[in-house]
Design an enzyme around this catalytic site. Structure first.
Site, short mmCIF file in Angstrom:
data_model
loop_
_atom_site.label_atom_id
_atom_site.label_comp_id
_atom_site.label_asym_id
_atom_site.label_seq_id
_atom_site.Cartn_x
_atom_site.Cartn_y
_atom_site.Cartn_z
N HIS A 266 0.85 -1.19 0.00
CA HIS A 266 0.00 0.00 0.00
C HIS A 266 0.88 1.24 0.00
O HIS A 266 1.91 1.25 0.67
CB HIS A 266 -0.91 0.01 1.24
CG HIS A 266 -2.08 0.92 1.07
ND1 HIS A 266 -1.98 2.27 1.22
CD2 HIS A 266 -3.36 0.66 0.74
CE1 HIS A 266 -3.17 2.81 1.00
NE2 HIS A 266 -4.03 1.86 0.70
N ASP A 322 -7.62 -5.52 0.86
CA ASP A 322 -8.20 -6.49 -0.08
C ASP A 322 -7.80 -7.93 0.22
O ASP A 322 -8.33 -8.86 -0.37
CB ASP A 322 -7.76 -6.15 -1.52
CG ASP A 322 -8.34 -4.83 -1.97
OD1 ASP A 322 -9.48 -4.54 -1.58
OD2 ASP A 322 -7.66 -4.08 -2.68
#
Ligand code: COA
Length: 385
Positions: A266, A322
């Protein structure tokens, strides 16, 4: 001229009071409240009001807002008819983007947005906001039935957003555990500072486009695999790996080929994404209650997390939101290609909170570029080329 930073990494593009990330410590808060506290104590409806208005609502305000959402669950007949004509192979995110932008034709009235620096008609802003947030989940659930050639399930106006979503998907009311898990998933996905889709929403909003255009731009941006589209790939990836014993060789092969591991990494977090930590616990709870095939997928995911920490931890690459959400959605009977659309359902709350913040103190986005093309040159007639 300032330096160009690819991906605008670290470049502030707005001021916002909506959410905050500390990527080194793995902290995410909405309006000053830690995400963990909201996941444990709040509901999607309450969290949405918090994001929109900046404060936790009173009981009456929350009841009124929840009722307004329920009153807006129904999708207009002509939109349902339009959806029946979409190709049934169409991706749910393409369907959602098209359906949401079409809502703009059915719910006109953008007068208040014509003054570039203020939006005085707060009723318009609130009504459009409620209308969009309420209709996202029914649109996604309806599509599942329509694309399979079935009649969509009508919404139940006494159910919460999470309950009604699962009801319209599966045709039966969810058990309390599933409804709670879906509600927490919606809270976790509702907002995340200035990610790519929220930035797209701000850019569209800054032109005073309608909120339907704003959300349509955001949905299209969320659909990419480097953003929301990653969650649908995680379950396929876990199935492809098949078992914990295959993880190490599978990861090494991927990294050797310079391929990404879905659900890992991320821009903001250098540690495990706090949303992944909460989702991880929810999967654990579900595995403890349901077990079965869930065990295998979860064990593979745990091993993958461990191997990635070993191979990629030094780059700050850990599970993102996710990574675990897909396991939960699969267990709720939701097909993989609908996962990103569920992300959009939740994120509509954050997008609209940012839209409102943008238009209340608006200046159109118009960044600059560093020109790297040719100098001025003479035009050569086509016969001479
Ligand atoms: N798998 C393997 N390596 C990864 C990785 C992943 N999922 N994510 C990041 N890395 C590596 C990069 O290869 C890079 O290595 P290098 O420095 O040796 O070149 C380093 O970690 C930094 O990554 P970078 O791509 O520069 O980070 P970014 O901030 O530009 O990109 C993402 C962030 C999310 C796009 C990226 O982590 C990714 O592609 N993840 C997979 C897709 C995904 O799950 N997206 C959902 C995000 S919520």
């Amino acid at each position: 001229m300032s330096d160009f930073l690819p991906g605008l990494e670290g470049v502030p593009a707005t001021k916002s009071a909506i959410s905050f990330i500390d990527g080194e410590k793995g902290i995410l808060s909405y309006r000053g409240y830690p995400l963990e506290t909201l996941a444990e104590n709040s509901t999607f409806e309450e969290t949405t009001l918090l994001l929109l208005d900046g404060e936790l609502p009173t009981k009456k305000a929350l009841n009124d807002f929840s009722q307004q959402l329920k009153d807006n669950y129904r999708i207009k007949y002509h939109i349902r008819q339009m959806m029946r004509h979409f190709p049934h192979t169409g991706h749910p995110m393409d369907m959602l983007q098209t359906a949401v932008s079409s809502l703009g034709m059915f719910y006109p009235g953008t007068e208040c947005l014509t003054d570039a620096n203020s939006c005085e008609d707060l009723d318009y802003v609130r009504n459009m906001t409620v209308n969009i947030i309420a209709q996202m989940a029914p649109l996604v659930a309806m599509w599942e039935h329509i694309r399979n050639g079935w009649d969509p399930v009508n919404p139940k106006h006494d159910l919460s957003v999470a309950e009604n979503l699962l009801y319209m998907f599966n045709g039966e009311e969810p058990d309390p555990l599933m409804a709670k898990i879906m509600d927490v998933c919606l809270i976790l996905h509702a907002e995340h500072t200035l990610n790519a889709s929220t930035f797209a929403a701000l850019v569209a909003g800054s032109t005073l486009a309608t909120p339907y255009s704003v959300i349509s731009a955001a949905i299209g941006t969320l659909s990419g695999p480097l953003h929301g589209g990653a969650n649908q790939r995680v379950v396929g990836m876990l199935q492809e790996i098949g078992s914990p014993k295959n993880v190490e060789s599978w990861v090494d092969e991927k990294l050797k080929n310079k391929e990404v591991i879905w659900g890992m990494g991320h821009r903001e977090y250098k540690v495990k994404d706090p949303r992944a930590t909460i989702l991880h616990k929810l999967v654990e709870q579900l595995v403890a209650e349901r077990g079965g095939h869930l065990d295998d997928m979860f064990d593979t995911a745990l091993k993958l997390e461990e191997v990635c920490a070993d191979r990629l931890g030094h780059k700050g690459v850990y599970p993102n939101v996710d990574f675990y959400s897909g396991i939960l959605y699969s267990e709720m009977g939701i097909p993989e290609d609908e996962f990103t659309a569920l992300f959009a359902v939740a994120r509509s709350a954050g997008w609209l909170a940012h839209w409102r913040e943008q238009i209340s103190d608006n200046r159109i986005y118009r960044p600059t570029q560093i020109y790297v093309g040719s100098d001025m040159r003479d035009y050569t007639p086509i016969e001479e080329r």
